[in-house]
Design an enzyme around this catalytic site. Structure first.
Site: not given
Length: 195
Positions: A55, A50-52
């Site tokens: 998240q 996941v990128s954030t």
């Protein structure tokens, strides 16, 4: 007589025991470390990202990816030896600890395949995808890429074709965007707008 669901062995007076048919999982007669004719389960490492940080903290996307990878491996009789997670890691670069660990499991012969939910979990860059394919997943190398949602499995000709089509479309998209941007810049310059 023979039974179509089995390896084509003939039953002679009921004395032979039929073994279920298991298709070869790799090209060229079996997986690494096996003798020709010996068929084993594909060993794979799953990779989720996941990128954030948000998240990653909520975990919903990570959990959903893990569930899909595990279910796919069970349904395809793939031995999932590890599931590597990159939390809060952008796909802008391949320099991610989890991805590097997953790739190291391939090169150390611990795993034979990398399983992902979607290609964008691996990378969003056509250049990086090309590098990964050339380095790990091209013809003649012992590693496979399996993308669950994209129905890509580079162990088959159709899986390799699908990967090449997606890479080509992504490349076209990038070049078309560049052309449109250049056309807009040229039009602004023609109108005398200072850039």
């Amino acid at each position: 007589t023979s039974d179509a669901g089995f390896a084509g062995e003939k039953i002679a007076h009921g004395q032979e025991v039929l073994q279920p048919f298991q298709p070869a999982l790799g090209l060229g007669g079996g997986q690494r470390g096996e003798t020709p004719g010996q068929v084993g389960r594909l060993r794979a490492v799953g990779y989720v990202r996941v990128s954030t940080d948000k998240q990653a903290q909520e975990g919903v996307s990570l959990e959903a990816q893990q569930v899909r990878i595990r279910a796919h491996c069970v349904s395809q009789d793939i031995d999932l030896i590890d599931l590597v997670i990159d939390e809060g890691a952008s796909a802008k670069s391949l320099d991610r600890p989890g991805l590097q660990r997953a790739l190291a499991l391939l090169t150390s012969d611990t795993a034979q395949a990398l399983v992902i939910v979607k290609l964008d979990r691996l990378t969003r860059s056509v250049k990086d995808l090309g590098f990964l394919c050339d380095t790990y997943f091209r013809e003649g190398l012992p590693y496979s890429l399996v993308s669950v949602s994209d129905t890509i499995d580079t162990r088959s000709a159709s899986g390799k074709l699908m990967l090449n089509v997606l890479m080509s479309v992504a490349q076209w998209e990038r070049e078309a965007l560049s052309e449109r941007t250049q056309e807009a810049m040229n039009e602004l310059a023609r109108q005398g707008v200072q850039l």
